[in-house]
Each structure stands twice: as C-alpha cells, then as structure tokens.
Design an enzyme around this catalytic site. Sequence first.
Site, PDB file in Angstrom:
ATOM      1  CG  ASN A 171     -82.558 -19.956 -32.457  1.00 47.86           C
ATOM      2  OD1 ASN A 171     -81.332 -20.075 -32.515  1.00 47.86           O
ATOM      3  ND2 ASN A 171     -83.379 -20.992 -32.242  1.00 47.86           N
ATOM      4  CD  GLU A 172     -84.673 -13.550 -27.879  1.00 46.40           C
ATOM      5  OE1 GLU A 172     -85.429 -13.136 -28.779  1.00 46.40           O
ATOM      6  OE2 GLU A 172     -85.057 -13.713 -26.706  1.00 46.40           O
ATOM      7  N   PRO A 173     -83.445 -12.145 -32.332  1.00 44.84           N
ATOM      8  CG  PRO A 173     -84.817 -10.266 -32.438  1.00 44.84           C
ATOM      9  CD  PRO A 173     -84.468 -11.442 -31.566  1.00 44.84           C
ATOM     10  CB  SER A 175     -80.642 -16.361 -34.462  1.00 44.23           C
ATOM     11  OG  SER A 175     -80.771 -16.149 -33.091  1.00 44.23           O
TER      12      SER A 175
END
Length: 639
Positions: A171-173, A175
């Site tokens: 869950n990258e920035p 998300s």
Amino acid sequence: MKNIINNIDYQPPGQFEETRYEKIHNVVFDNSNEGSKLVAAEIAALIREKQAQNETCVLGLATGSSPIKVYEELVRMHKEEGLSFANVVTFNLDEYYPMPKKSIHSYHYFMHQHLFNHIDIKPENIHIPDGMVPKEKLIEYCIGYDEQIASYGGLDFQLLGIGRTGHIGFNEPGSHINSGTRFITLDPLTRSDAAPGFFGIENVPRSAITMGIKTILQSKRIVLLAWGNAKAPIVKQTVEGDMTSDVPATYLQKHPNTTFILDEEASMELTRVKTPWLVRDCQWNDDLIKKSVVWLSERTGKSILKLTEKDYNANGMSGLMAQEGVPYHINIKVFNQIQHTITGWPGGKPNADDTYRPEREFPHSKRVVVFSPHPDDDVISMGGTLDRLIEQGHEVHVVYQTSGSIAVADEQALKYARIMQSYDVENERLKEIIEHLKTKEKPFEDSLSVRNLKAQIRRQEAISALTFLGVPLSNIHFLDMPFYETGSIKKKPLSKKDIDLVQDIIKRIKPHQIFAAGDLADPHGTHKVCLDAIYKSIDNVKDESFMKDCRVWLYRGAWHEWDVPQIDMAVPMSPDQVLRKRKAIFYHETQKDGVMFQGNDPREFWVRAEDRNHQTAVKYNKLGLADYAAIEAFKRYRF
Ligand code: F6R
C-alpha cells in the site's frame, strides 16, 4: 491487551510524558535477533492457544528482509519444540505482478524457502496472492482474496514490515484507508530498494497485488518489524506524525492492538531516543551531554561556544545546567571533547603529549590491520587515513574479507575474458567462461570459473589501488570468507571457518591497531556478518598479550557516516589528499557507473565518499571547530 510483547513492556503511547509524541506502541530491542525471538514466541503462543481450543489460527504474513529471523525462529520451534502448524491458515500480504510462482523473485518462493518448506502446515491452508492471474480477472480475484480471509473470521495476527515510502504490504503513498486487496503500481523508491535483489531496477516489476489497508486494519493483532537505521526516519514519521495517506503506515495509529518492534538503529529518530531531554528528566552522563550540546548547536545554528543560558532553557536542557553549572563550562567541556577527536596522526604522533589525543604515541611505528568487507570499502571509507598511516611509516596490512565477486557485472567479466582469450585463443577454460557468460539466463547463476574470474578482477583492482597508495604486495591479504561464496545474493551463515580466518590473521600480524567496517547499513548484510566475525575473533584472542596493546577503530562504509557525537577520532584531509583518495577509488573500475549493489543512493561511490567526508568537515566547522576540506570519522570499539 493480552499478548507476550505487551506483557513484557507495556506502555500505552502518548499517555506518559516520555511517549507523549508517540501514537503507536513500540518496543525497542538491542538487536533484531532478540526482537524477532519475542515476536516468534507471541505467534507460537497464539497458535498453541488456538490449538488448545480446537480453533484455526489465521496468520497474515509478510516477506522482505524484516521477518526472516522470525521465520527462522518459528522453524526452530517446530523442529526442536514440536510447535505444530496443523491448525494454521496463512494469508500473505502481497505478490509482485506479473510473477510466476516458481521464480526465485516471487514471494511464493520466498515463503516456501524461509518457512513453509520446513513446517507441517497443510498446503491448502497457504494463501499467497497469485502473480499470474489474468489481468481481466484481477478485480474478481482480489475481492475473492478478502472474502477468503473473512470466511475464516478475519486475521488473528498480522506481521508487517515497513517500506521507506511508509508502505505496509504494498500500500504505497496515496492508498486509501478503506482499500481492500487490489492491484497497485509500485513506488519508484520501493522498486529501487528491491533493485539489488533483481540485479538492477529494470528487472523489478512495476506492479503488485496487495492486501488493502482495510484488510490489514481488521486484523485482531498487528506487529510491525523495523530494523536498521534506513528505517529510522519513516518509523518516526509513522509513530509520531499525523495520520495521512502520504504515509500509509500511519493508519496503524487507528488500530487498538498494534506494536512496532524496533532495533536500536530503527528507533534512533524517535523523540524519546534522539532527544530524551525533551520528554523526561535525564541522567546526564558525558555521552548524553555531548549529544545534547551538539544537537543544541545544530538546532540553534550557533557554534558551541556561543550557546547561552536562554538556548539551554528554551530547548529542554535546564536540567543539565542544574547539574553542570553555567553554559560557559558545559560549552567548553564539549568543545574540548570534540576538539580532541581531531588528529592528522591516526597512528599516534611521535614526540607529542598524547594525553588528549585519540591515539597513543608509542610504539612510533605501529602494525595496523585494516579489515575491508569487500575489496574497495577500505579506500572508499578510509582512503585518506590509509594514506596518512602509510606516509607516517606504519606497517599497514589490508585484509579483504570477501571476494566481492557477485558485484562484478557479466559484461565486465566478458571484457576481461575476451582480452585473455586474444592472447590464448585455444584455451578451453576461457572458451567455457565466455560461453557461460554469453548464454546464462539468470545473472547470479555463475559457474565456479566465472566466479573465480570475477573475484580475480576485484583482487587486481584492490592491488592496484593499494599499490598506488604504497602498500607492499606482501601486506595485502584476501580471505575469501566462505559464508560469502554461495554464488548468489543469499549468503551462508557465519561459520567457524570464517571466524578462524579472521582470527588467524589477527594472531599472525599482532596489530597495534585494527580498523573495521562498523557500517551496518549495507543492504545485503555482508558488512554486518564481516563485523560479527571480527568481534567474535577479537573475543577469542582478547587475552593474548598483544591484544592488551591493540585499539580497534570502526569506520563506516559507503552508506552513511557516524554522527558527530559518536566520533572518537576525526582525521582531516587536505584538498590534495581528497584527490588521492578519489584516485584510489577509481582503481575499482568495475564498481563504477550504475553498479548492482549501489543501495539507495544513485551517486557513484567516490562522489558519496567525498560528499560525506566534506559534510563531516562542515559539521565540525559549524560547531565552531577548524575549517577542513574533508574529515574521515572513526568510533572506538572497546572490547
Ligand atoms: C512484504 C511487504 C513489504 C515489506 C517492506 C519492508 O511482504 O509487504 O511491505 O514488508 O517493503 O521490506 P524489508 O523487510 O525488506 O525492509
């Protein structure tokens, strides 16, 4: 909250003065081994508790470097203590996409290699997102993954690592807190962190399937592991910062039963660790005084000798004044301590009072052993100091601990093999090497001959660099420690053979000084293993008479530098010496230009080294000390 970790050291975040900046419960361990063992113990206790109640234990699992020791410990408990996984169902966080299961890069492969192949889990109880689901079926597949988790009543325990982007799972920035399992695009920083394992960023997949934030937050218990100084800034942001989708891990602040397990290095930026005087009354010892005064000077932008009572009071340091008296005395004390770290005579200065010098005067000519984990760490990290030691007449030995062969690119090896072949066209071995290099499918599947060639290339580079600095051939040693010689990135554990090699050379040379890489930020852990071997060897020989007169100095490698308060010896370099050091680094030609094990800093090693040495000099100067072009820094290891 009832769980092993909380029982040991439970302190609700934010409720005590000391943790008032913190929004997530965390426990700091001396090292990752201790932390991992406790986490494994908590998982084992949960499995057993569920077993006793005839229930299924649903575990959410992570991959990456962080959980490896937890898995090792679980495997040990299975083998030695009869811990059974028969009632365990697992769901992994993520998988690269596209990614066939059998690829050595797949998380499927990782989980089987580190855990599943060694325990009695039922294969049908293992769930890892499938990296080969057809694109058009992805949405349906991801919804199904969450439904499967829900069908078991949700996750009982979720193990997490944290990426430097603040990702959990993938869950990258950006998300969303309500996100479920889905297909995502990887952040460039995440891809560059993964690049060494894939032998280059171009081979790292751009996408992945990841469990969502919502899915993770629904777990009954969450434990996140973070080791090493590279994680320190993101740990601070996550634990102390505002909740934001820019740092998805901050969503864990909402979860009522989350613990972060940190080693000292990963905790280093937390307010209560970095600046304890801001959160509690401190026991002021010399180390803390130095640390706080340097911090105050950096914070106020004033040199040490200009710090005033007002500066101390306004920055939580009135307690220090109460103990030590007026700032004038504290300032002078710390200024002198730092001043005394500076020396142009790293092997000691003849005919000079050595009361306040980092190194002793006698014997005038010292036997010096410089351990270098790879063939080039010596010149990258302490090329200027090496140069001085040689120039000042010491007997300098350089000991390369590993061959460094896997960091030589195939094209480089091919180039050298072809040159050799041009002199010996019929040589069968060369033909075989060239054929292998041209046809091999995976970059790390080198034949023994190719590995030997690559090691030989690095040897010759190291010899050329040291010859340039004036080290005789007889003082250059290559240990080729066996733990490293696997032909792949994954290394063997340290063995007695490794330690004996290190120990024997110490016993043979009987050094007055040992220099070693205390750099634990090497992304592949080789530096740490090499340092462990040195520590263990020193421990074995510490009672020998020559060791009574031996000092050990730690330098830091290509990745980061000691903080000023940690420095016990600072060796300044003139602009000319900076250039000599640069030239010595240049001899390591195969390690130039986009090498494979660059870490997260895209700059070449010589640029990084120069910048770091320059920055240390700037820091000293800003504290009010002399203005040097560059400084190499060392910390003393007391055994
Ligand atoms: C792995 C995962 C990632 C990693 C994170 C830290 O399944 O989902 O979030 O936990 O990238 O990786 P390491 O542990 O290698 O530093």
